[in-house]
Design a protein around this motif. Sequence first.
Motif, PDB file in Angstrom:
ATOM      1  N   ILE A   1      47.230  67.180 -26.607  1.00  0.00           N
ATOM      2  CA  ILE A   1      47.608  65.779 -26.492  1.00  0.00           C
ATOM      3  C   ILE A   1      48.823  65.656 -25.580  1.00  0.00           C
ATOM      4  O   ILE A   1      49.809  66.379 -25.732  1.00  0.00           O
ATOM      5  CB  ILE A   1      47.930  65.175 -27.876  1.00  0.00           C
ATOM      6  CG1 ILE A   1      46.680  65.216 -28.756  1.00  0.00           C
ATOM      7  CG2 ILE A   1      48.451  63.755 -27.748  1.00  0.00           C
ATOM      8  CD1 ILE A   1      45.545  64.379 -28.234  1.00  0.00           C
ATOM      9  N   SER A   2      48.744  64.742 -24.628  1.00  0.00           N
ATOM     10  CA  SER A   2      49.862  64.469 -23.729  1.00  0.00           C
ATOM     11  C   SER A   2      49.683  63.071 -23.168  1.00  0.00           C
ATOM     12  O   SER A   2      48.671  62.408 -23.430  1.00  0.00           O
ATOM     13  CB  SER A   2      49.904  65.490 -22.580  1.00  0.00           C
ATOM     14  OG  SER A   2      48.781  65.323 -21.732  1.00  0.00           O
ATOM     15  N   ALA A   3      50.631  62.616 -22.373  1.00  0.00           N
ATOM     16  CA  ALA A   3      50.514  61.298 -21.756  1.00  0.00           C
ATOM     17  C   ALA A   3      49.298  61.217 -20.843  1.00  0.00           C
ATOM     18  O   ALA A   3      48.685  60.163 -20.695  1.00  0.00           O
ATOM     19  CB  ALA A   3      51.788  60.977 -20.980  1.00  0.00           C
ATOM     20  N   ASP A   4      48.927  62.341 -20.231  1.00  0.00           N
ATOM     21  CA  ASP A   4      47.758  62.376 -19.354  1.00  0.00           C
ATOM     22  C   ASP A   4      46.459  62.582 -20.119  1.00  0.00           C
ATOM     23  O   ASP A   4      45.373  62.385 -19.568  1.00  0.00           O
ATOM     24  CB  ASP A   4      47.911  63.491 -18.317  1.00  0.00           C
ATOM     25  CG  ASP A   4      49.091  63.247 -17.385  1.00  0.00           C
ATOM     26  OD1 ASP A   4      49.357  62.065 -17.073  1.00  0.00           O
ATOM     27  OD2 ASP A   4      49.748  64.223 -17.010  1.00  0.00           O
ATOM     28  N   ASN A   5      46.563  63.003 -21.367  1.00  0.00           N
ATOM     29  CA  ASN A   5      45.378  63.262 -22.195  1.00  0.00           C
ATOM     30  C   ASN A   5      45.675  62.772 -23.614  1.00  0.00           C
ATOM     31  O   ASN A   5      45.897  63.544 -24.532  1.00  0.00           O
ATOM     32  CB  ASN A   5      45.065  64.769 -22.198  1.00  0.00           C
ATOM     33  CG  ASN A   5      43.771  65.083 -22.900  1.00  0.00           C
ATOM     34  OD1 ASN A   5      42.736  64.502 -22.581  1.00  0.00           O
ATOM     35  ND2 ASN A   5      43.804  66.001 -23.858  1.00  0.00           N
ATOM     36  N   PRO A   6      45.694  61.434 -23.805  1.00  0.00           N
ATOM     37  CA  PRO A   6      46.278  60.881 -25.032  1.00  0.00           C
ATOM     38  C   PRO A   6      45.330  60.646 -26.208  1.00  0.00           C
ATOM     39  O   PRO A   6      45.800  60.305 -27.284  1.00  0.00           O
ATOM     40  CB  PRO A   6      46.840  59.539 -24.550  1.00  0.00           C
ATOM     41  CG  PRO A   6      45.883  59.119 -23.483  1.00  0.00           C
ATOM     42  CD  PRO A   6      45.430  60.384 -22.811  1.00  0.00           C
TER      43      PRO A   6
ATOM     44  N   ALA B   1      53.312  51.047 -34.169  1.00  0.00           N
ATOM     45  CA  ALA B   1      53.081  52.185 -33.283  1.00  0.00           C
ATOM     46  C   ALA B   1      52.320  51.772 -32.030  1.00  0.00           C
ATOM     47  O   ALA B   1      52.473  52.381 -30.971  1.00  0.00           O
ATOM     48  CB  ALA B   1      52.305  53.261 -34.038  1.00  0.00           C
ATOM     49  N   GLN B   2      51.513  50.720 -32.128  1.00  0.00           N
ATOM     50  CA  GLN B   2      50.745  50.256 -30.972  1.00  0.00           C
ATOM     51  C   GLN B   2      51.672  49.830 -29.826  1.00  0.00           C
ATOM     52  O   GLN B   2      51.330  50.018 -28.650  1.00  0.00           O
ATOM     53  CB  GLN B   2      49.837  49.088 -31.368  1.00  0.00           C
ATOM     54  CG  GLN B   2      48.658  49.482 -32.240  1.00  0.00           C
ATOM     55  CD  GLN B   2      49.022  49.589 -33.714  1.00  0.00           C
ATOM     56  OE1 GLN B   2      50.201  49.523 -34.083  1.00  0.00           O
ATOM     57  NE2 GLN B   2      48.024  49.753 -34.562  1.00  0.00           N
ATOM     58  N   VAL B   3      52.825  49.270 -30.172  1.00  0.00           N
ATOM     59  CA  VAL B   3      53.782  48.855 -29.138  1.00  0.00           C
ATOM     60  C   VAL B   3      54.338  50.083 -28.426  1.00  0.00           C
ATOM     61  O   VAL B   3      54.449  50.121 -27.198  1.00  0.00           O
ATOM     62  CB  VAL B   3      54.912  48.015 -29.761  1.00  0.00           C
ATOM     63  CG1 VAL B   3      55.990  47.712 -28.728  1.00  0.00           C
ATOM     64  CG2 VAL B   3      54.350  46.722 -30.352  1.00  0.00           C
ATOM     65  N   LEU B   4      54.690  51.101 -29.200  1.00  0.00           N
ATOM     66  CA  LEU B   4      55.202  52.342 -28.614  1.00  0.00           C
ATOM     67  C   LEU B   4      54.145  52.981 -27.720  1.00  0.00           C
ATOM     68  O   LEU B   4      54.449  53.471 -26.626  1.00  0.00           O
ATOM     69  CB  LEU B   4      55.613  53.301 -29.727  1.00  0.00           C
ATOM     70  CG  LEU B   4      56.334  54.585 -29.314  1.00  0.00           C
ATOM     71  CD1 LEU B   4      57.656  54.277 -28.652  1.00  0.00           C
ATOM     72  CD2 LEU B   4      56.542  55.477 -30.532  1.00  0.00           C
ATOM     73  N   ALA B   5      52.891  52.964 -28.173  1.00  0.00           N
ATOM     74  CA  ALA B   5      51.813  53.612 -27.428  1.00  0.00           C
ATOM     75  C   ALA B   5      51.526  52.920 -26.100  1.00  0.00           C
ATOM     76  O   ALA B   5      50.980  53.541 -25.178  1.00  0.00           O
ATOM     77  CB  ALA B   5      50.546  53.654 -28.274  1.00  0.00           C
ATOM     78  N   GLN B   6      51.889  51.644 -25.985  1.00  0.00           N
ATOM     79  CA  GLN B   6      51.703  50.937 -24.706  1.00  0.00           C
ATOM     80  C   GLN B   6      52.570  51.541 -23.613  1.00  0.00           C
ATOM     81  O   GLN B   6      52.194  51.543 -22.439  1.00  0.00           O
ATOM     82  CB  GLN B   6      52.028  49.456 -24.876  1.00  0.00           C
ATOM     83  CG  GLN B   6      51.011  48.679 -25.704  1.00  0.00           C
ATOM     84  CD  GLN B   6      51.443  47.235 -25.929  1.00  0.00           C
ATOM     85  OE1 GLN B   6      52.464  46.789 -25.404  1.00  0.00           O
ATOM     86  NE2 GLN B   6      50.661  46.506 -26.709  1.00  0.00           N
TER      87      GLN B   6
ATOM     88  N   PRO C   1      51.643  56.634 -23.884  1.00  0.00           N
ATOM     89  CA  PRO C   1      50.257  56.734 -24.338  1.00  0.00           C
ATOM     90  C   PRO C   1      49.968  57.938 -25.221  1.00  0.00           C
ATOM     91  O   PRO C   1      48.993  57.923 -25.985  1.00  0.00           O
ATOM     92  CB  PRO C   1      49.454  56.792 -23.034  1.00  0.00           C
ATOM     93  CG  PRO C   1      50.435  57.127 -21.960  1.00  0.00           C
ATOM     94  CD  PRO C   1      51.743  56.581 -22.410  1.00  0.00           C
ATOM     95  N   GLN C   2      50.805  58.981 -25.159  1.00  0.00           N
ATOM     96  CA  GLN C   2      50.582  60.127 -26.031  1.00  0.00           C
ATOM     97  C   GLN C   2      50.689  59.752 -27.506  1.00  0.00           C
ATOM     98  O   GLN C   2      50.269  60.514 -28.375  1.00  0.00           O
ATOM     99  CB  GLN C   2      51.549  61.266 -25.705  1.00  0.00           C
ATOM    100  CG  GLN C   2      53.024  61.001 -25.999  1.00  0.00           C
ATOM    101  CD  GLN C   2      53.773  60.426 -24.810  1.00  0.00           C
ATOM    102  OE1 GLN C   2      53.196  59.723 -23.990  1.00  0.00           O
ATOM    103  NE2 GLN C   2      55.058  60.742 -24.706  1.00  0.00           N
ATOM    104  N   PHE C   3      51.250  58.549 -27.784  1.00  0.00           N
ATOM    105  CA  PHE C   3      51.394  58.111 -29.173  1.00  0.00           C
ATOM    106  C   PHE C   3      50.186  57.328 -29.684  1.00  0.00           C
ATOM    107  O   PHE C   3      50.240  56.756 -30.767  1.00  0.00           O
ATOM    108  CB  PHE C   3      52.679  57.303 -29.351  1.00  0.00           C
ATOM    109  CG  PHE C   3      53.851  58.169 -29.703  1.00  0.00           C
ATOM    110  CD1 PHE C   3      54.197  58.400 -31.019  1.00  0.00           C
ATOM    111  CD2 PHE C   3      54.563  58.804 -28.703  1.00  0.00           C
ATOM    112  CE1 PHE C   3      55.253  59.235 -31.338  1.00  0.00           C
ATOM    113  CE2 PHE C   3      55.625  59.637 -29.017  1.00  0.00           C
ATOM    114  CZ  PHE C   3      55.979  59.861 -30.337  1.00  0.00           C
ATOM    115  N   ARG C   4      49.093  57.359 -28.945  1.00  0.00           N
ATOM    116  CA  ARG C   4      47.875  56.746 -29.470  1.00  0.00           C
ATOM    117  C   ARG C   4      47.418  57.442 -30.747  1.00  0.00           C
ATOM    118  O   ARG C   4      46.816  56.828 -31.623  1.00  0.00           O
ATOM    119  CB  ARG C   4      46.765  56.792 -28.422  1.00  0.00           C
ATOM    120  CG  ARG C   4      46.988  55.885 -27.222  1.00  0.00           C
ATOM    121  CD  ARG C   4      45.809  55.974 -26.272  1.00  0.00           C
ATOM    122  NE  ARG C   4      46.111  55.365 -24.992  1.00  0.00           N
ATOM    123  CZ  ARG C   4      45.335  55.468 -23.922  1.00  0.00           C
ATOM    124  NH1 ARG C   4      44.203  56.155 -23.980  1.00  0.00           N
ATOM    125  NH2 ARG C   4      45.681  54.879 -22.787  1.00  0.00           N
TER     126      ARG C   4
END
Length: 346
Positions: A8-13, A190-195, A198-201
């Motif tokens: 999991i990463s920002a590029d692969n969330p 958490a949805q706000v943070l994930a915006q 993206p790794q926080f999806r």
Amino acid sequence: MDFSKIHISADNPDVLPTLTYVLDNLQAVEERHAEINSKPTVPEYAVSSFNHKYATLNGYKYHYVEEGDPNNETLILIHGFPDLWYGWRYQIRHLVKQGYHVIAFDSLGSGESDHPRCDGDNYDPYRAKNLASNLIAFLDQKNLDKVVWIGHDWGAILVWKIGMYYPERCLANISVGIPYSQPTFEYVPAQVLAQHFPQFRYFCLFQTKEPDTWFEGDPKKFATAMFNSVYGSGIGTSVQEKQFYIDSFSQTTLHGAINYYRAVPFNHEDELPFVGKPYTVPSLQIIIEKDPVVTPALMSLYKTDTAVNLEKVSISEGGHNVHTENPEGLNKVLDDYLAKVFDKKN
């Protein structure tokens, strides 16, 4: 295969596609891990070489490992997700050699500790205030007045909460990779943070019931995918050690550990009385510069003005699991800070 797709990463969330990709390519992932980290665990770090104990805390069975002289200064280590007490193996051995009394728990919902299920919407067992209360009950049982608390990931979050609810039972708190998050009146989903990150999806998904249905509800498939994703192409955790994690969570499922995410809105409610109040416990916030999940950029967004005695230090090598990926670097940071806490000369 593309090994960047197993983490999991920002590029692969996205979690489920990532874990599914791991299972679809499991042989290649396992072969790669064996190439990197196939050496057997040295006896000093074998699971069976540690001193295993159990305690009943507020009605729940907790498993923990205890090492060192109980007459020495006590350090309590709390792991994160997805982890066990065993994630601290390098720190336990090192800190005992430095003369400390060290205790590392399996957190509620993981390992050999109890796994209360929460099939409705009542996540009381996993509310931070209740988890903190359980560990304070442990101090009472052991006749320990104050200790140093050290946490990683969710364990670090709990350490921050212990300092908020029970500052009188804390000599100092150390957070590995998680910022101090002072209470606020406004709940930020958490949805706000994930915006923005993206790794926080994954955080959003883990707050739903959906993960309990993944892989036809087969805990072994889930655990195999999860721990090959976390450890399958990195350093610090061998094939043998990875299998310990898979076996453990295959028996217990990940339901209990994921409930920490589901309890977050209730934690916010519990913390409202502490909004604006000073955080008085002497604390160390360790920033992991190469953490792909809790990045330094994310940590910098958290305000810390209510923390009256907070130090910050960065570790340049190692990822999110720096305690196994760069144990020497983390141990050095711990040594330096603990020397100040206990007024010792290194």
